[in-house]
Structures are given as structure tokens and as C-alpha cells.
Write a protein that holds these residues in place. Structure first.
Motif, mmCIF file in Angstrom:
data_model
loop_
_atom_site.group_PDB
_atom_site.id
_atom_site.type_symbol
_atom_site.label_atom_id
_atom_site.label_comp_id
_atom_site.label_asym_id
_atom_site.label_seq_id
_atom_site.Cartn_x
_atom_site.Cartn_y
_atom_site.Cartn_z
ATOM 1 N N ASP A 23 0.873 -1.165 0.000
ATOM 2 C CA ASP A 23 0.000 0.000 0.000
ATOM 3 C C ASP A 23 0.918 1.225 0.000
ATOM 4 O OD1 ASP A 23 -1.469 2.211 0.789
ATOM 5 O OD2 ASP A 23 -2.764 1.080 2.148
ATOM 6 N N ALA A 24 1.084 1.825 -1.181
ATOM 7 C CA ALA A 24 2.085 2.892 -1.329
ATOM 8 C C ALA A 24 1.786 4.073 -0.412
ATOM 9 C CB ALA A 24 2.144 3.349 -2.782
ATOM 10 N N SER A 25 0.504 4.408 -0.225
ATOM 11 C CA SER A 25 0.225 5.599 0.587
ATOM 12 C C SER A 25 0.502 5.318 2.066
ATOM 13 C CB SER A 25 -1.213 6.084 0.366
ATOM 14 O OG SER A 25 -2.113 5.139 0.884
ATOM 15 N N ALA A 26 0.209 4.085 2.542
ATOM 16 C CA ALA A 26 0.492 3.761 3.941
ATOM 17 C C ALA A 26 1.996 3.763 4.195
ATOM 18 C CB ALA A 26 -0.114 2.401 4.296
ATOM 19 N N ILE A 27 2.737 3.226 3.236
ATOM 20 C CA ILE A 27 4.202 3.217 3.395
ATOM 21 C C ILE A 27 4.737 4.645 3.347
ATOM 22 C CG2 ILE A 27 6.359 2.556 2.247
ATOM 23 C CD1 ILE A 27 4.985 -0.115 1.586
ATOM 24 N N LYS B 203 14.281 0.139 0.753
ATOM 25 C CA LYS B 203 13.318 -0.590 -0.102
ATOM 26 C C LYS B 203 11.922 -0.008 0.049
ATOM 27 C CE LYS B 203 15.334 -3.892 -2.421
ATOM 28 N NZ LYS B 203 15.149 -4.051 -3.877
ATOM 29 N N LEU B 204 11.545 0.270 1.286
ATOM 30 C CA LEU B 204 10.217 0.855 1.494
ATOM 31 C C LEU B 204 10.105 2.193 0.759
ATOM 32 C CD1 LEU B 204 9.635 0.139 5.317
ATOM 33 C CD2 LEU B 204 8.504 -0.973 3.378
ATOM 34 N N ASP B 205 11.204 2.937 0.790
ATOM 35 C CA ASP B 205 11.192 4.237 0.114
ATOM 36 C C ASP B 205 10.958 4.074 -1.386
ATOM 37 O OD1 ASP B 205 11.484 7.087 0.374
ATOM 38 O OD2 ASP B 205 13.422 6.900 -0.650
ATOM 39 N N SER B 206 11.426 2.961 -1.939
ATOM 40 C CA SER B 206 11.220 2.727 -3.369
ATOM 41 C C SER B 206 9.796 2.256 -3.679
ATOM 42 C CB SER B 206 12.232 1.695 -3.891
ATOM 43 O OG SER B 206 11.898 0.417 -3.409
ATOM 44 N N MET B 207 9.039 1.919 -2.641
ATOM 45 C CA MET B 207 7.670 1.403 -2.840
ATOM 46 C C MET B 207 6.630 2.520 -2.762
ATOM 47 S SD MET B 207 7.766 -1.922 -0.375
ATOM 48 C CE MET B 207 8.400 -3.516 -0.870
ATOM 49 N N ARG B 208 6.986 3.653 -2.287
ATOM 50 C CA ARG B 208 5.944 4.661 -2.061
ATOM 51 C C ARG B 208 5.565 5.370 -3.361
ATOM 52 N NH1 ARG B 208 7.208 9.362 1.437
ATOM 53 N NH2 ARG B 208 9.337 9.284 2.067
#
Ligand code: SF4
Length: 451
Positions: A239-243, A446-451
Motif C-alpha cells: 500500500d504505497a500511501s500507507a508506506i 526498499k520501502l522508500d522505493s515502494m511509495r
């Protein structure tokens, strides 16, 4: 002729016939204890020695391969009517050693079995029931039976107080119903051991209770292989917005923190309880920007006393007044900080101020903002997430989990450990702890690349 069964083998037989059979017929298949298990054994021995001080003036029957010699020594010492440590008896098909046998009135003796646990467990009752059966079969009149265990409410202040640390429970009545079954079980075990073929036993919950079985790697190999083959594969969904919201809530610089701790049955330091987890090491990566390489601070206690004052000094020097402090499964680090501040109140205000800054980088996985089929619904540990999400893992490290780190550090503290070996262990500890905090940075990237 039937074999005589020792107390430890009797208890193994209660857990599993296959384990007992292997002890007698395939001993080489049973692996020795790992470092963490050995540390537990060592602590048990220390507790046993401490308990002996509560029954002063006694004599220890030294261990020998020659059981007959130990029994003969015991026989001789019994006449002196003083406490006996490790008194050894063999009768009615069993062989047992008493942690403490204490002389009481009318020529009787009390059994005191010493354990490093914090309560009486069912397996302890079987242990003492076997002992009472053995000793009485050998002609030793027993009055009462006690289980002496650790009092987990004890707080060390100054010299160790064995009376406060150890608590004896009278289990005479609790073991009474178990005693008639002892000879029946011994006979069944002897018959089983007379068979040339190992009994077939299904794996199950008994493989971990009351103790993790040393044959698990062998018995569970097929199950583990099929589970590994059946582990869901697939890719990450998120979920890009939650991340994005999680990352936007972070305040820079970030402080990625991980403690390693030790918790011993006998508290080593003032203002600590049995098994309290005392930090002896931390790794801290300081991150100004995710795309930049961080600054790393590694602290590993190299003194001999309480590490907590030095830990606070180093941590307070390293962590500034602003910025999020990230710890994976942060409740563990929070608890260690608060417990340490309870022992050293001059740091309590600093810890209180730090708590609102604590963030758990496992939250996006725990709250299912980032999902992977292999994690299922409820798994999100760092050891699982890291290799799934990044190219980092623990496989190449000498130390791969916190229990081993704790056991290895106790070896570092042991004056008998060779200095060269101590240096190697310290290096391994630093590499392991560093991986935890660098791993957090890899996850954030990695999380930063998912947002
Ligand atoms: S792993 Fe389980 S089945 Fe195998 S010997 Fe141990 S307790 Fe028995």
C-alpha cells in the motif's frame, strides 16, 4: 540382564522412547549442545553450587566413570550424617545422583533437587519421584522432598543472598502419586531398550516439551523439507500511501538501534533480577539521508562489572536531541532502556524523553502495508523480512540469533576463555549486531522505493 537406567535417561524416556533408545544404541547420532544450550547447563551448575552453600558442612561425591566407586563413597559418607552433594545410588534398575541430601531427625534424609527455573514443572516432579524411588530402594529413609528453584522476584543489592535468590518448595505430596508408576515405567523402558531396532515414534509437540529434543534435525528433516517446498513464493505487494505515511512520519537524522543482552539465573549486577535482560552491546547507525551511507557506532562492553552505566554514557553521546530512534520490535529496546534507567535513575529523564521518539520499522509489515506470501498473516520478524526484501541475510554470519549472541558474550566474560578466542567472539558479536541495524536501513531504502 536388564540395564540400569540413569535419572537423565529416565527423563529422556518420558519425553520419547526413540530418544531414550538412541542414548543407549546410537549415541553418536545425538549432537552435543550448542552454545546457548551449554550456557543454560553452565548456569544450572552455578545455581547448584550456590544451593550447596545453604547446606554447609557437606561433602561432594565427585563424578567418576566408575559408578560403583561413587556409590561406595556415598555409602561411607552416609554414616557421617552431614549434608551430601551428588550422593549416588543405584537400586531397582535405576541410578541417580541427589543434588543435595540433607540429614534430618530419626536417621532420615531430605531430598533437595535444585533447578535454575523459576517454578516447579511437571518434569521436575517425575525427576524427584524417580530419585525417591531409587534412594528408598537402596535403603535410604526419606522424610521430605523439596524442589529448590530461582525466586524471580529477588533483586540483587550488594553481595548475593542465596536465601533470597533460591526458594525451596515442598513437593513431597505432589510426587507421591507418581512413585508407584516409576517401577512400571522402568520395566517398560528396559524392555524397549532390549530391542535391537529403534522404536518408531511420530514427531509432534513432545519434540519440544519439556525440552527441545537434540534429535530434531534428524526426525524433522522430511517435515521441514516439505514445509520449505510448500512455502508460498511470490512477490511483494504494498500500500504505497500507507508506506509513504510511515516514512513521512520519520524525523531525521534517524538512529537505527539494536541491543544485545544477557540474562543469567544468578543476577550479576546490583539492581537486577534473575534472568533480567541486561544490555552489553549496541549497534547504532546514524542516517542523515536514506541515499547516503550512514555513520556507524558499535559499542561492546569490555569491562568486568555492570555495563549499563557505560552503555548510557555511549548512547547518550551518540543519540542527539532530535530524530527518530528506530528499533525493530521496539518493545524489546524500550523495555531494556526503562529497566536500565530504573537501576540508574540519573538516566530516567533522558529515557522518558526518548520514548516518544521510538519507531518500529517492522510496523509496515506487522500492519500489512507491505505483504509477501511467505510472511503469511502474522509473521514479520527482521530475520524473515530482511532476506525476502533485500539481498542481505544472516547466513554467512558466525552468530545468527540473539540467544547465541548472549551465550557467546558469557564466554567472553569467562576468565578461562582464551584471549585470542575472545577477540574472535567479540568481532563476531559486532558483525551480528551491525547486521541488525544496517538491515533496518536496507529495509527503509526498499520501502522508500515502494511509495
Ligand atoms: S525429535 Fe521427536 S520423535 Fe525424534 S527422538 Fe526427539 S522427541 Fe522423539
Amino acid at each position: 540382564m536388564s540395564r540400569s537406567i540413569s535419572k537423565s535417561k529416565y527423563l529422556a524416556g518420558l519425553q520419547c522412547p526413540k530418544l531414550l533408545w538412541s542414548h543407549y544404541h546410537a549415541k553418536e547420532a545425538i549432537p552435543g549442545p550448542d552454545a546457548a544450550t551449554q550456557a543454560v547447563f553452565d548456569q544450572g551448575h552455578e545455581v547448584g553450587r550456590l544451593a550447596q552453600t545453604l547446606f554447609p558442612g557437606g561433602t561432594e561425591v565427585e563424578w567418576s566413570e566408575d559408578g560403583a566407586a561413587m556409590r561406595a563413597t556415598t555409602e561411607k559418607l552416609l554414616a557421617e550424617r552431614r549434608p551430601l552433594y551428588e550422593a549416588t545410588f543405584g537400586a531397582a534398575g535405576v541410578f541417580a545422583r541427589a543434588d543435595i541430601l540433607n540429614p534430618v531427625e530419626d536417621g532420615h534424609w531430605d531430598i533437595i533437587e535444585v533447578k535454575s527455573g523459576t517454578s516447579v514443572k511437571e518434569i521436575n516432579l517425575h525427576d524427584v519421584a524417580l530419585q525417591r524411588y531409587c534412594y528408598e530402594s537402596a535403603g535410604i529413609p526419606i522424610r521430605r522432598c523439596h524442589l529448590m528453584h530461582i525466586n524471580n522476584q529477588y533483586v540483587r543489592r550488594g553481595a548475593l543472598d542465596p536465601h533470597g535468590l533460591l526458594h525451596a518448595e515442598d513437593i513431597t505430596a505432589a510426587i507421591a502419586p507418581l512413585i508407584p508408576d516409576v517401577p512400571v515405567r522402568i520395566q517398560a523402558m528396559q524392555q524397549m531398550l532390549a530391542q535391537p531396532v529403534c522404536p518408531a515414534v511420530e514427531i509432534g509437540e513432545h519434540c519440544d516439551a519439556p525440552y527441545p529434543c537434540p534429535l530434531k534435525a534428524e526426525c524433522w528433516a522430511t517435515r521441514w523439507a516439505s514445509e520449505a517446498a510448500a512455502t508460498p513464493t511470490g512477490t511483494w505487494t504494498w500500500d504505497a500511501s500507507a508506506i509513504g505515511a510511515f516514512l513521512d512520519d520519520l524525523t531525521y537524522p534517524l538512529y537505527l538501534l539494536d541491543f544485545e543482552t544477557m540474562g543469567t539465573a544468578i543476577p550479576l549486577f546490583d539492581e537486577s533480577r534473575p534472568y533480567q535482560q541486561v544490555p552489553f552491546q549496541f549497534s547504532l547507525h546514524v542516517v542523515e539521508r536514506l541515499e547516503e551511507e550512514p555513520r556507524h557506532i558499535s559499542w561492546l562492553w569490555d569491562g568486568t562489572g555492570d555495563p549499563r552505566q557505560a552503555m548510557f554514557t555511549e548512547l547518550r553521546r551518540a543519540i542527539g536531541n532530535t530524530g527518530s530512534v528506530l528499533a525493530y520490535y521496539k518493545r524489546f529496546e524500550e523495555a531494556r532502556l526503562q529497566e536500565s534507567a530504573a537501576a540508574l535513575p540519573e538516566h530516567a529523564a533522558w529515557v522518558d524523553a526518548l520514548m516518544p521518539r521510538m519507531v518500529d520499522p517492522g510496523d509496515p509489515f506487522r500492519l500489512r502495508a507491505a505483504r509477501h506470501p511467505a510472511l503469511g498473516e502474522r509473521r514479520w520478524s527482521l530475520k524473515l523480512v530482511l532476506p525476502l526484501l533485500t539481498d542481505l541475510s544472516y547466513d554467512a554470519l558466525e552468530i545468527q540469533d540473539g540467544c547465541s549472541a548472549s551465550a557467546e558474550f558469557l564466554r567472553v566474560l569467562d576468565a578461562k576463555t582464551d584471549p585470542a578466542e575472545r577477540a574472535v567472539v567479540r568481532k563476531n558479536l559486532e558483525e551480528y549486531c551491525r547486521q541488525d541495524t544496517y538491515g533496518m536501513l536496507a529495509i527503509l531504502r526498499k520501502l522508500d522505493s515502494m511509495r
